[in-house]
Design a protein around this motif. Structure first.
Motif, PDB file in Angstrom:
ATOM      1  N   CYS A 135       4.106  11.591  -4.484  1.00 54.93           N
ATOM      2  CA  CYS A 135       2.956  11.507  -3.588  1.00 54.93           C
ATOM      3  C   CYS A 135       1.828  12.459  -3.975  1.00 54.93           C
ATOM      4  O   CYS A 135       0.686  12.280  -3.540  1.00 54.93           O
ATOM      5  N   LEU A 171      -1.017   2.019  -8.329  1.00 49.27           N
ATOM      6  CA  LEU A 171      -0.200   3.169  -8.695  1.00 49.27           C
ATOM      7  C   LEU A 171      -1.081   4.216  -9.358  1.00 49.27           C
ATOM      8  O   LEU A 171      -1.918   3.888 -10.187  1.00 49.27           O
ATOM      9  N   CYS A 174       4.083  10.149   1.970  1.00 51.69           N
ATOM     10  CA  CYS A 174       5.148  10.804   1.211  1.00 51.69           C
ATOM     11  C   CYS A 174       6.438  10.125   1.656  1.00 51.69           C
ATOM     12  O   CYS A 174       6.796  10.179   2.839  1.00 51.69           O
ATOM     13  N   LEU A 175       7.099   9.468   0.745  1.00 51.96           N
ATOM     14  CA  LEU A 175       8.303   8.725   1.101  1.00 51.96           C
ATOM     15  C   LEU A 175       9.480   9.635   1.430  1.00 51.96           C
ATOM     16  O   LEU A 175      10.287   9.319   2.291  1.00 51.96           O
ATOM     17  N   ASN A 223       0.831  -1.198   0.000  1.00 55.32           N
ATOM     18  CA  ASN A 223       0.000   0.000   0.000  1.00 55.32           C
ATOM     19  C   ASN A 223       0.866   1.249   0.000  1.00 55.32           C
ATOM     20  O   ASN A 223       1.877   1.308   0.678  1.00 55.32           O
ATOM     21  N   VAL A 224       0.439   2.238  -0.748  1.00 56.84           N
ATOM     22  CA  VAL A 224       1.076   3.546  -0.732  1.00 56.84           C
ATOM     23  C   VAL A 224       0.283   4.371   0.271  1.00 56.84           C
ATOM     24  O   VAL A 224      -0.920   4.583   0.094  1.00 56.84           O
ATOM     25  N   ASP A 225       0.949   4.806   1.347  1.00 57.71           N
ATOM     26  CA  ASP A 225       0.214   5.510   2.395  1.00 57.71           C
ATOM     27  C   ASP A 225       0.936   6.735   2.932  1.00 57.71           C
ATOM     28  O   ASP A 225       0.561   7.282   3.960  1.00 57.71           O
ATOM     29  N   TYR A 228      -1.485  11.025  -5.124  1.00 64.35           N
ATOM     30  CA  TYR A 228      -2.144  10.318  -4.024  1.00 64.35           C
ATOM     31  C   TYR A 228      -2.787  11.306  -3.054  1.00 64.35           C
ATOM     32  O   TYR A 228      -3.889  11.063  -2.562  1.00 64.35           O
TER      33      TYR A 228
END
Length: 83
Positions: free
Chosen positions: A44, A62, A6-7, A2-4, A47
């Motif tokens: 991000c 994505l 800001c990296l 899961n993208v959750d 998202y």
């Protein structure tokens, strides 16, 4: 996966959603005025836009810029990133 978040700055979309609710921010630009995220690689931002529209805070797919309608400002493209 899961993208959750800001990296680059480790800010979760949940924290950004809470901040948006607290402050009334409704765009990426308005949130960026209150919190550091999305100004390095920019991955991000689609998202965060989707989070602001839908309330989702984790994504199992994505997203690309075309999926994130209502751009706040012109974003860097892949070609400008390589320059």
């Amino acid at each position: 996966m899961n993208v959750d978040r800001c990296l680059c700055h480790e800010v979760t979309f949940r924290a950004l959603k809470d901040l948006a609710a607290e402050t009334g921010a409704s765009t990426v630009t308005e949130l960026q005025a209150r919190c550091r995220f999305g100004k390095q690689c920019g991955l991000c931002r689609p998202y965060v836009r989707a989070m602001l529209r839908s309330g989702e805070v984790a994504f199992d797919r994505l997203l690309s810029e075309p999926e994130a309608s209502g751009r706040d400002r012109p974003d860097r493209t892949a070609s400008s990133l390589s320059e």
